[in-house]
Structures are given as C-alpha cells and as structure tokens.
Design a protein around this motif. Sequence first.
Motif, PDB file in Angstrom:
ATOM      1  N   ARG A 131     -79.138 -52.959  11.015  1.00 26.41           N
ATOM      2  CA  ARG A 131     -78.625 -52.140   9.912  1.00 26.41           C
ATOM      3  C   ARG A 131     -79.684 -51.084   9.640  1.00 26.41           C
ATOM      4  NH1 ARG A 131     -75.412 -55.477  10.080  1.00 26.41           N
ATOM      5  NH2 ARG A 131     -74.248 -56.621   8.512  1.00 26.41           N
ATOM      6  N   GLU A 150     -80.051 -49.192   6.698  1.00 28.42           N
ATOM      7  CA  GLU A 150     -79.529 -48.873   5.374  1.00 28.42           C
ATOM      8  C   GLU A 150     -80.482 -48.045   4.565  1.00 28.42           C
ATOM      9  OE1 GLU A 150     -78.999 -52.385   3.284  1.00 28.42           O
ATOM     10  OE2 GLU A 150     -77.190 -52.896   4.351  1.00 28.42           O
ATOM     11  N   LYS A 151     -81.773 -48.184   4.902  1.00 31.28           N
ATOM     12  CA  LYS A 151     -82.744 -47.530   4.046  1.00 31.28           C
ATOM     13  C   LYS A 151     -82.694 -46.035   4.310  1.00 31.28           C
ATOM     14  CE  LYS A 151     -86.027 -51.254   3.421  1.00 31.28           C
ATOM     15  NZ  LYS A 151     -87.438 -51.622   3.502  1.00 31.28           N
ATOM     16  N   ASN A 162     -84.150 -53.239   9.702  1.00 28.33           N
ATOM     17  CA  ASN A 162     -84.125 -52.117   8.772  1.00 28.33           C
ATOM     18  C   ASN A 162     -85.152 -51.058   9.118  1.00 28.33           C
ATOM     19  OD1 ASN A 162     -82.120 -53.241   6.988  1.00 28.33           O
ATOM     20  ND2 ASN A 162     -83.661 -54.811   6.659  1.00 28.33           N
ATOM     21  N   LEU A 222     -87.443 -57.620  10.314  1.00 30.71           N
ATOM     22  CA  LEU A 222     -88.140 -56.366  10.012  1.00 30.71           C
ATOM     23  C   LEU A 222     -87.500 -55.207  10.761  1.00 30.71           C
ATOM     24  CD1 LEU A 222     -91.998 -56.773  10.066  1.00 30.71           C
ATOM     25  CD2 LEU A 222     -90.604 -55.781   8.283  1.00 30.71           C
TER      26      LEU A 222
END
Lengths: 910, 490
Positions: free
Chosen positions: A129, A131-132, A94, A91
Amino acid sequence: MADLRLTIDGRQVVVAQGATILEAALDAGIYIPHLCHHPDLKPVGICRLCMVEVAGRGMTLACLAPAEDGMVVKTESQQIDKVRRVALELLLVNHPGDCLTCAKNNRCQLQRIAAYVGVSPQRFARLRRTEKTLPPDDSNPFFLFDPNQCVLCGICIRTCDEIVGANAIDFAFRGFQTMVSTLSGRWVESSCVSCGECVVRCPVAALVPKRYQQPQHEVQTVCPYCGVGCTIYVGIRGGRIVAVGGDRQSPVNQGRLCVKGRFGHDFVHHPDRLTTPLVRRDGQLVPVAWDEALELVARQFDQYRGDAFAAMSSARCTNEENYLMQKLVRAVLGTNNIDHCARLCHSPSVAGLARTLGSGAMTNTIQDIAQSRCIFAIGTNTTAAHPVLALKVVEAVRRGAKLIVANPKHIDLDRHATLRLQHQPGSDVALLMGMARVIAEERLYDAEFIARRTVDFDAFRASLERFPLEFVEQATGVPRQHIVEAARMFANHKPASILYAMGITQHTHGTDNVLAISNLALLTGNLGIPGGGINPLRGQGNVQGACDMGALPNVLPGYQRVDDPQIRSKFEAVWGCTLPPGPGLALTEMFDAMLRGQIKAVYLMGENPLLSEADAQHAERALRQLDFLVVQDIFLTETARLAHVVLPAASSAEKDGTFTNTERRVQRVRKAVDPPGEAKPDWWIICQIAQRLGASGFSFSHPQEIMSEIASLTPIYGGMAYQRLEPQGLQWPCPSMDHPGTPILHTQRFATPDGKARFVPLDYKPPAELPDDEYPLLLTTDRSLYQYHTGTMTRRVEGLEVLDGQERLCINPHDAAAMQLADGQQVIVRSRRGRVMVRVKVTSSCQPGVVSLTFHFAETPTNVLTHAALDPVAKIPETKVCAVRIEPLDGPPQPGLHQQITDTTSCAGR
Amino acid sequence: MTVYIAAIPARRRERCLLRASGEGIARRFRSAALSGLPTMPYQNVLLANVGKPNSHTLAAYLASGGYSTLRKVLKEKSPQEVVEIVRASNLRGRGGAGFPTGLKWSFLPDKHPGPIYFCVNADESEPGTFVNRVQMEHDPHQVLEGTIISCYATGASRAYIYIRYEYPLCWKRMQAAIDEARAAGYLGRNILGSGFSLEVYLHRGAGAYICGEETGLIESIEGRRAWPRIKPPFPAVEGLFRKPTVVNNVETVACVKHILERGVAWFKSIGTPADPNDPRDPGSYGPKLFGISGHVNRPGCYEAPLGISCRELIERFAGGVWKGRKLKAVVPGGLSTGVITAEEIDTPMDFSGPLRVGCLGLGTGCLIVLDETYSMVDFLYNSCRFFAHESCGQCTPCREGTHWALQMLRRIKAGRGRIKDLDLLLEIGDTIGILPGTTICGLADGAAWPIKTAIRKFRQEFEDYIKHTNVAGWMETQPVPALEQSAVAH
C-alpha cells in the motif's frame, strides 16, 4: 577491564566491556540488519530488526543486549528470519518503491536490509500500500524532509536531542500516523540550527541534502570558518565542491559540523570571486596581468620602506602565509607595523594570559570540555559563534556537569544552563571579582595550589576588599544570591573550565577582564588539569596561527619579542637582514597614523576593516587618505573597492598550508579545487612581491618548505612538519620532531620565567561610553550563527541568506513599547559617530536599556556606531559597549542613508 | 474518546454499540447486585459499600468501618510485616498480567534513600472493562485506604493515581476523597501519629490506551509521550523520575486493604488453589470483580471468587444471553485476551483458565458476550480498529502491523478479501508482540490475540464471509508460500 570473548555465528569475537552484541558483531564485520542503531546515540530498540538468538536465552535485540563473556550468538535462524521478514515487509508496505530515482539510492539502509533479508515479491505485492502521501517539507534551504520516506527510526530526533541539544524535532501523533515533526510543522520555523547532523545520520531518504551529488573523490582539510577548526572532507566532482562532511576520526569535531561548515561552501565557486589582478586607472579598477600588477606593487612598496609602510595580515590565511607576510614586512620593508584582526578579538587574552600564565592561548583541549564538572561560559554565545565546540558543552551538561552562563543577552546556551547570570555589558570585572571574593571569604579556594604554583595571592586578596557584594550587585545588576551561588558552584565542582570570547575582550578594560578570569581559575586551582583551564575561544579559522606566526607588531613568530636583541639576531642570521628593534603600531593605531600621514602605504591581506573596525567611518577616512593601498582578497570587499591594486587570492579550499585552531592544534589545509581564473595562493603572491623587491629567502615552491623554516625559528612549532600533521595535527608547544605535542598547558610549571602563575589585583572600571540623556540606550554587538565576520563568505551562500539575511536590532519589549516600535519596523540607530538604518526585532533576549546588533551586513555597517576607545594594554576597541539612540523612520527605506560607507566604486573587473 | 468494540449485528434495530468505558453499564450494577438475585454463599467484599447512599463520602465510609484497617496497620505492623502478609496471601495483580503483588514489592531496593514512588493504575482503558470505575466512583475511600497501606508497605512517600481522561466522575470523587482524607489526617504528614507521611496526587490522562502500560504510565506522569520503556530496568529499580516505583492496579490496592483487614487465611479460602503440578503457579486467590457487557440481560459489575466459571457469570449473574438467543463467543477478560467459543464457556475464570483455551489470560476479568447473530468479521474489524488507533508508534511491527491488519479487515469487510489473507493475518498475529520478542510492550500482543483466536476458532465463518462477498477472491485458495520454502539464503 578485560575484553569479552563471545561466539557469533561460530566466529570468535573479542570486544571491549560494555559493548552490545550488535556492536560486537559490526566490529567483527558480521552484518545484522538494523535501522534505529547509530554508534553516536543511545540504543532505543524500536526498529526491532536486529533480532539474534542467544544460546539459553532465546531471541533478543542485539542493539540492547550487552555482550557477555562466553555468549554464543546466532544471527540467523528460521524464527529470526520470520519475525524480521514480517517487520521489514510491514515497513516496505508503506515505503515508496522509487529506489532508482531516490536520492539515497545505493546508500540506503532500508535497501540494504531488504536486499539482505530478501523480500518475496508475491507476498509483497499483496501487502503493498502506498497510502502515505504527506507533503514533503522543503522549507529549509539546505535539506529536504520527506515524511513518506521516513521509517521512524528516531535517529534524527535523538541526534537533535543527544548531540546537538537543539530539540527542534520530535515524534508527533501516534500509531500509524506517527511522524517526525517540528513544533510548528515547518523546519525553518523551528529551533532547528540547520547543522545537518540529522541529515547525515538518516538511514533512508527522509532527510536528504538538496542539490546533492556523489563526489568523485574527497579531500581532507579544515573548515574555513571559525576557530574551532573542524576537520572536513570536501567532496569534489568536476572540479567543484559538491558535498562536505565531517571527519569522524577528528579529535576536534568527531565528524560533527555546524550549518556553515557543512553547507556554507558555495562562496568558493561564487561568480563574484576575483579572477584577475585589478589596478586603479582613472578612478576605475581595471583587470591587468599578474606581472604588471606585481611590478606596480613592488615599485610602490619600494618607495615606502620603513615606518611609512604597514601591513594587515589575515586570520583566514594559513600559518605559512602569515609567516611570510610578517617576514616580508620585517625583513624586506623594515618595519614592525604588522597586525591583524586578533587585535579586535583576543589581543587582551594574549596580553593578559601571557602576563599571568606566560602563554596566551586556550590551556585545554576542546575534547576536554566534555570532562568538566562545571563550565563557566562568560561573554561567549557559544552555540552561535563556536557551534561545534558548544556541542561539547551540551555533552558535559548531559553528563551532569554544572553550567553557569554569564551573558548580558539571553542566549541559546541558557537552555542548558544550571545558573544564568545576566549582567550589565562591561561589568565583567565586578562580577568575576565578586565571585572571587565569595570564594575567598568562604575559603573555597585551593590553598595548596595557590601556595605551590602562584605568587601575589595576598595582594590579590587585599584587592578583593574593593568588591563588596553590594557594590558588585549594583554594578552588574545580578542578584547577590546568584553571585554567591555561582561562586560556590564554580569552586565546589572541580575540574571547572572557563570559556570566554569577545564578550570579555572587546572592552576598554578587556585585559582586566582576562586577568579577572585568570585570577578565578588560579584561585580554584583549575589549571594544568584535564577538564579545567582557561579557554579563550578564538574567532576566525586561523587567528591563533596568525598570532603564533608573529603577525603582531611586538612579537616575532612564537611570541618571541622584537625588542629582545638576542631573538632579533637569531632571525637576522637566518633571514639575512637587519630587523627594526621597536614594536610597531597596532591595527587600531594604524588608522590614526594614516590620518596623521605617518603611514602612506598599506598591504592588506584578507581583511575587511571597513566593516570590522570600530568607528568604521574613521577607518574609511584613513584608508582613503593613503598613497597606496593593496588589498589581496578572494572577493571585492568593501575595503577592496578603495584599493589602488587588488590582488585575487585563492580560498583555503584552493591551496595547501596549515591552520592552527583555538586549541593550538596545527592542522593541514589541503588543496581541493583549483583557484578560479588567475587567482593565486597568498603565499605565492607574497613571495612574488618580495622577490620583485629584491629580497632573498622567498623562493618557495610549496608551503611545506615554509613550514620547515618556521619550525627552525619558532620553538613552540619546532616539531611541526607536514608528515607529522597526518592525520590529526599536533598541539603546540611541540619543540622537537619527536615531541607528541601538548594537549594541556601548565601541567607542571607555568610559562613564566619563575614557573609560577601570577595573581593580579584589579580595580573596577566602567565602560568608556555609557548611555546618557542624549544617547539613552546601550548598544552591544553579537554574532549570528548563520553569518560569519563581515559576511564576505557567508553572504554569498544562498541558503544562509535565507536563514538569516538581514540585520535586526534586538530590543527589549519594554523599550520597544516605550518607544512605540513594532517588530519589523525600520529605525535609525544613531551614535556620536554615525548612524545606520535597520529593522527592529522585539525580543526579550535583550535586557531593558540594552540593544544589540551584529556586524555581518554591509548594508547595516554596525561599526560606524561603535566606539574606538582602546584598552590601554591590548589596544582593542570597545565594540561591545557604546551609547546610541533610536529614531523611528517612517516611509520607505532611504537609499544613501549610510553616508559613504557602502559607496561602491565601479569596477570593470567583475 | 469512545471506542466501539462490537457493532452492527444482523438486524439494524438491534445495533448495539458498547463503549469501551462501559458507560451505561456501570450504572446498572446496583440493580443487578442488589435486586432479587438468588442468594449466594459468597458475601461481597470489594463491592460491599457500593449501592449504599453516599457511599463515596468519608462519613459513609467511616460508618462502615473504613480506615480502621489503616489505623490498625500503622499501629501494629511494620512495613516489612505488611509486605510479608501480602506476599503470603499470593495476591496477584488485577490489572491483567496477574503478577504476584508481594513479589513485585519485594523487587524494590533495600534501604533506598528514597524517594520511592507508588503509582495506582486507574487508566482503565481495556475495551469492555469498567470495574475500577465502579470502585472509584462509588467507594473511592476504599481505593485510597488500600493505596495508603500499600505505600506504607513499600516505603513510598508519594503516590500518583493515574486516572483516564474519560472518567470525570472518578476524577471528581477521588479528588474529593483525597481532600477529605487529608483533612481528616489519613493523608499528609505524620498520618495518624504514626510518623508515616504520604501525599497522593491525581494525574489525569489525555486519552491514550498505552498510558495503562506501566512504563507508559510513568512516562506520561513525567510529562512525556507515553512510549513504554525498555525493560530492564524494571520500574522497581528505575521508574518514575528514575526512582524505584511500584505500579499497581486499583483493584489490587483495594484487595491489599481487605487482606490486611481479614487476614491471609480468609483471602486464601477464596479462589482456585495453586496447581500442585506446576511449581510456578502461585494460585488464583481472592475475590475478583467481573464486568459483564455485551448481549446479556443484566450487564454490570459483579463480584465473585476467582475460578468461577464463565458460564456461571453469564447465566447466573448477567441473566443469560439476551432475547433468548444462543451464545456465540465471549471475550474473557478485556479485548486483548482473545475470544472463547460457546463450547468453551465452562472455563474457570482464574489466572490460568483462559490460557487453557488458547487465550492470553484472565486479563481484566471483564467479559464481552456476543450472541449468535454477531459477525466475527465485524468483531475483528472493530478490534483491529481499536489497536491500530492506540498503537503508540514506537516499535515497527506494532505500528505498521496493527495498521496493516486493520486495512486487511477493511478489505475483507468491503468484499475484497481472499482466503489466503486469513493466513497472512495469522502470520502477522504470530510475529508481532512481546511474546515473539518483536515489541517493547504488550500492546501488539493484545492486538494479535483477537486476530489469532478469532480466525483460528471461527475460520469457517471468515471463509464463508469471504466466499459470500468476494466470489473471485475465494477462488484464490492456494496458500501463501510457507516461510520454510523461501528459506534463509544466508
């Protein structure tokens, strides 16, 4: 059922049957990390973080597994830690790591879990990461949605579905692309009602209120808006309201609020607030000192003692203030000419139900509604006008209750309805008597109840002959089989509750409508039982209290009649005066009396008749003709601009007192912030005026003392004292200090002299003004969720203006096509009494031939159109039905079209 | 939607894209099944009609004795007797999990006032799997007859056949079969004068793998997002429209028909008997359809007894690995079962065989054969891509984990992998899924099994790939700190 005993982490824990392991642990103060669990919602088990080990069963989800007797639960083990850590790390991979600048910093569930589980930085760095980079949605004026912060626990979606019933949001897409979304993608374009219930439940910063600041302290008080009377916590910081939340312990709202209650408090600090008394000099309102203004008022009032004087009290002021107002008018100024806006809303309920049941108030509680097996909502747009009470209706429907909605318009509640009846405005008596006839003919009535607790059944039954179904069908426009179905549904599902509001009362036969409702409830024996009852939904925050306090021309506090000499002498003894014996003029009659020159001076507290009165131009002419008009308000309202003296009052957030909500619950209003400038509480102002008029009995230093006097004189409030109103209030009748209050009325006997309820035979009467060739359309009035009354408060809340800041004339597509009107086009709506300019909204929520307007907007003063024909008993004007015609308007809007209604008197005090 | 399950072997011209639905392969079954194979002692039952002209029509089906079993059953057997027969046959579900069908039926509540629903799971979306497709395209009446008998046994008055969107011909032929059967009185009210009534509806999916999960399928029929439900309650208690529901695979209901036609003894004479040492093993009886795709000479759909060895399937039925190459790995039963190596191909293909070599199970019985030129990194990348795409997004570990694994494989493929990434991948593989209890349905297990088996069985290849492509990365060989060391502080 016996409680369960289980062992969690070696501790003995006792919980009630039906609890889950997670609930048992949280109750006992044992923390188990969880994201998707919320106590108000059904468990779904999708975050997969609340893993525990149950002896003999292995790993299981604590939020789903029911607790069992003798269970041995471990919340920590290597295996639990491993799977939980991986789920959490995935969780966090991201999730933006900007905790310090995050609006939820320190209040974030994810942060708490991360701190508890402990995430190793090395592993974390490798997995990380971000990425969102989805765009946040800031279209809603009150809150921000940032999908990048979202952990997809679904709490917001379940809240919107299970609690609010708005179903504005759901999951969209799948897998890693899954996100919470409205249908269109923009919140403001969805069916979202902006109640913010999802925002308060969001465990992370995906949904956060805009402009949020952590309060320094909180004050428990009552919402200033509708009659539901939700308990709220007002968060204060630096002397300003920065946050408002619901009180989860409150029996009224269980922490739930609507958009106005949660976000609509900006008006308290609005720069338009009146801060100093104003006196008219040379046509201008100029600021003066309190002493000067009060002296002037007292001097003037002194000249108009007796029936030349009238007062309009306020449903937005506290019980204490309403009590003082009527005391001032009766004891000092010697007249019964006192009334308030209940005349325009529920006077038929008070009159009608007092006649049949002996008491004109909601018979059951708000919580009770959820227990009903059938709810009949007639003439109430509950989700717009009483949004938090509507949640109870949704809850009942979710539990399997039948819901019958009868409304001339297509309303939001229809989505939950089992049966929808779209009857013609003003045909309520026919509809209700038609249903009664079906019940009587099919012998579905409660014969035992009728025999034991009612009188006049036979006469009533005979009167049903006047309502054959062919006639009912023709009068109401509702197909006969629907009437039959509704009658059977209502009679066969007990307990059944009736909810109604202005759609029933605001008619020339409003009292008949109420009587018809009363007949229907008596017929099926739905009184005095939990989940049943007749429930008039009161409009303004303290309209019930203002009635209770005797701000009515015919009754003293506690509905004690002024024409009863015994009652009068009781009051005279305490107040030390002689009381006028005959009933005074009703609000709607006062304006005629003003025009006749009979009333010369008016003291007006917290009312805005220029917008709220039917045939408003008539009211305006009357007010302009007065010798002396005092308006006491928090803003310079349209009416205040006509005044000779304007007195600045404190809002409900700035004073102490009590409000009585629609379910008769007397609740404490507490001072949260100081009034702006020199504004003063209304009770202080009334006391000052009274004292300057030489009266005794007005030397109060705190509203608490006023309540003691009320309790001593008012039997139904006999047990009310401030210390007893903590923390949940008391429901009247509460005759003595040891009485626990009365949640349900009429359980043993009715409040009539013989203890029995009365059936009343009725006749059908059409509305006073129906469409004809000249004025072919029927205009009805309704309410917007985002505005309140004449908008003095809500229109000063920026966000509400964004959501609904303009009047729209709702018109059926057929009519619009016939008149070649396009959506958004400007038109003139004209009735026999006046005209307004408004934009058209083409919607199938109106039936053909019917158009509707609200009355919230001063630019579009709907009430210049409405018809002031009065109900003969309750003196309520028929604001729900009048005939109009529509004239297309080409070209730009013309200023000054609304005649004198919005004419602003220049004001130096602003 | 097309999913490529295995791609890019070493030489470009040999690139072979296999479609998850087995398109192109299913068409070849005929030549494989009918042309010049050595005579087998086993006589096809499930595929008996396949390959005959117009085998999908009612006329052809009746000519081969179709619907006589239904007639017999309706006349001679009570529903309870049918359930007993199926239970006695030890028939296990052919959809993947191998749950005993008779037992599943017996979970239905007794004397339920109804309605009871029956769902046929024809959402055959497992990569490499295409046997239901052959059945529905070429012998739809066999499926329908099995369905009607199953509904009769379970007392269901409505059946839904959930067909995946990508099977248009199945849709067409099943619908035609339903219409024909209805006109001929095999469906509708009072079937063949027995008093039993049944309506069968086709429900077409919209392209989501998760709809093959039984509760996801139910949600999908109800018109919602196919988010698998939490069990219990199981569908037999509270399923479609909150009523008792049975969900069975296409091949399972076809087997039901043959059990009723030929008897329990016949059925139990085929396959692997139950392990006497394991009281919980119901055995693997009956015929099974095996779909073989990948690098073989004759890919196609074949019928064989359960328990046939993997080697026999590849070498005798599919004609061996193509181009004279050696075998590298086999996916034994649909992608989510994992992989077995060339050394393990003597594994018997029954419900417990693949388990013994570290795989999830028999799965759908559809093999994907990979030859020696194939990169396991590519295999795993494609596998992760599929499951990340198909994760429904409900449970955190699956939604985030499948996506994360894909990202990791992408890095490795792009030459930025590290040896310890393999350990992280294994850790993810071990912690997501229904078996460790972290998800609602088995999709995450399906995603985890290829990761676990491929990396464990072909670790050297993965390490070589990383060393080869990321010179800096492979030096970081220090393992990730074990969880035991960063122990629980609380």
